[in-house]
Design an enzyme around this catalytic site. Structure first.
Site, mmCIF file in Angstrom:
data_model
loop_
_atom_site.group_PDB
_atom_site.id
_atom_site.type_symbol
_atom_site.label_atom_id
_atom_site.label_comp_id
_atom_site.label_asym_id
_atom_site.label_seq_id
_atom_site.Cartn_x
_atom_site.Cartn_y
_atom_site.Cartn_z
ATOM 1 N N ASP A 1 -8.933 -0.916 3.050
ATOM 2 C CA ASP A 1 -8.469 -0.581 4.397
ATOM 3 C C ASP A 1 -9.433 -1.122 5.451
ATOM 4 O O ASP A 1 -9.013 -1.676 6.468
ATOM 5 C CB ASP A 1 -8.326 0.933 4.538
ATOM 6 C CG ASP A 1 -7.374 1.514 3.506
ATOM 7 O OD1 ASP A 1 -6.405 0.813 3.159
ATOM 8 O OD2 ASP A 1 -7.599 2.640 3.043
ATOM 9 N N ASP B 1 0.830 -1.207 0.000
ATOM 10 C CA ASP B 1 0.000 0.000 0.000
ATOM 11 C C ASP B 1 0.862 1.253 0.000
ATOM 12 O O ASP B 1 0.551 2.241 -0.676
ATOM 13 C CB ASP B 1 -0.919 -0.023 1.222
ATOM 14 C CG ASP B 1 -1.993 1.051 1.154
ATOM 15 O OD1 ASP B 1 -2.440 1.361 0.037
ATOM 16 O OD2 ASP B 1 -2.374 1.574 2.209
#
Length: 448
Positions: A366, A263
């Site tokens: 997320d 990420d």
């Protein structure tokens, strides 16, 4: 990845939009009120002289009425303070709800803690007494899983770059159909079985159909903001439960660490997949698909409402290269600047339009990996609530720090690295240090 956003469309506020969401931001002074009328001829010269004398005093509404593409720094700080705490709380609530749903399911429904299979992306088993072999298999599973994620992300970027919008929409619709219908059916069946609730199949199918149909409409078309947010939370929780059930224990922890690194690279690297997706969307002045993003304010896309003919006179801010890096949303969507009203003749009784509400965006990935971490802690932490609670607090602390860095640097940031790092540290330290210490104190009947 998350950031503040000002608006999701270049269109002005429409009648249908105001019926779905009430604007909570204060209204700005209209351009007509700030200019002298034709009957104030004797006050015109005085008004112009005062304008020259008050050059040092910056009026925020002066920018909105004159169309000047800029705001004083004091107003930016005021907006940050005004919207920051409110939208941080609006982001904490859905993350907390998603993790609570996952933990409650793990603690009550045994189906999601039973190990009776693995994903095809993790083919190497961990049922071996050798620690080295188990660690090697977990690393291999992680490499395969991350490779699949990278390939699918690049595939999505290529499709978007070549304008294959129908294919992408079909892909997202099929994924939503599977989650809202198949996974919901499995989830409800296991919950009813756990709590011994009698339910006939026609009633169950009707309930699943109604739930899934409303979800598809809210996510992929239009609907109330709160209902759309609720469905996105449910989808994230269902996906997290699937990962918790079918990911091996060691592989899950290694994957969580690797996905946080990925990420970081995908968002901040100049050639990262998510950054390339954002840049392509900015070049075309288009929003990213709302099915991938949770937004604390209305995600308004083209086609969700008809344009108001009276709103055609809005002027957009000119392109600013410095603003390009600071206008990424939580999953790569560009956050477009606010539209400034062009000066128009004033009419008696005309009300100033309300300013569009700002919000915070967070990618559904997320939500999923936050819930996977807390759910794995609840499932593999020997049923200890202290470990689960420590991971829950660690994720919220990491999210708060990420939002703080977002306010400081004013650019898009990945939301996984800090929270996942804190969560892993809190999990292993609590499970290996705090829990044995508490057990020893309890065995000796010592209380602190």
């Amino acid at each position: 990845m998350l950031t503040f956003m000002a608006s999701d469309s270049e269109e002005e506020v429409c009648d249908e939009r105001t019926s779905l969401m009430s604007a909570e931001s204060p209204t700005s002074r209209s351009c007509q009120d700030s200019r002298p009328g034709p009957e104030d001829g004797e006050n015109t010269a005085q008004w112009r002289s005062q304008e020259n004398e008050d050059d040092c005093e910056e009026d925020p509404d002066h920018y909105a009425c004159s169309g000047v593409p800029g705001r004083p720094s004091g107003l930016e700080e005021e907006l940050t303070l005004k919207y920051g705490a409110k939208h941080v709380i609006m982001l904490f609530v859905p993350v907390t709800l998603c993790m609570i749903v996952v933990v409650a399911t793990i603690k009550s429904v045994r189906f999601y803690t039973e190990k009776n299979g693995q994903l095809i992306y993790t083919p190497f088993t961990e049922d071996t007494p050798s620690v080295g072999q188990r660690l090697l298999n977990s690393v291999l599973n992680t490499l395969i899983m991350i490779s699949v994620i990278v390939v699918m992300t690049i595939f999505l970027v290529v499709l978007y770059k070549y304008r294959c919008y129908k294919f992408i929409h079909g892909w997202l619709i099929m994924s939503s159909l599977m989650l809202l219908f198949l996974f919901t059916y499995i989830y409800l069946g296991e919950v009813f079985k756990t709590y011994n609730v009698a339910m006939d199949y026609p009633t169950l199918f009707l309930a699943v159909w109604n739930f899934g149909a409303v979800g598809m409409v809210c996510i992929h078309w239009k609907g109330p903001l709160v209902l759309q947010q609720a469905y996105l939370i449910v989808i994230s929780a269902l996906m997290a439960l699937v990962f918790i059930k079918y990911l091996p224990e060691w592989s899950a922890w290694v994957i969580l660490g690797a996905i946080s690194v990925y990420d970081l690279v995908a968002v901040l690297c100049p050639k990262g997949p998510l950054r390339m997706l954002v840049e392509t969307a900015q070049e075309r002045n288009e929003p990213i698909f709302p099915a991938l993003i949770y937004s604390s304010a209305m995600v308004w896309t083209v086609g969700m409402a008809k344009l108001d003919p009276s709103s055609q006179g809005a002027l957009q801010l000119p392109y600013d290269p410095e603003m390009e890096e600071d206008s990424y949303d939580s999953f790569g969507e560009p956050s477009y600047p606010e539209a400034f009203e062009a000066p128009q003749p004033g009419y008696p009784g005309e009300e100033p339009e309300e300013e569009e509400e700002r919000g915070v965006k967070l990618g559904l990935g997320d939500f999923i990996f936050y819930s996977v971490l807390v759910g794995k802690a609840a499932a593999t932490g020997n049923g200890d609530w202290s470990t689960t609670l420590a991971c829950f607090i660690a994720i919220l602390i990491g999210l708060c720090l990420t939002l703080l860095l977002l306010a400081v640097f004013k650019k898009a940031l990945p939301a996984l690295p800090i929270s996942i790092t804190f969560g892993l540290i809190f999990y292993f330290s609590t499970d290996n240090l705090v829990r044995p210490f508490m057990d020893t104190l309890a065995s000796h009947q010592l209380y602190i």
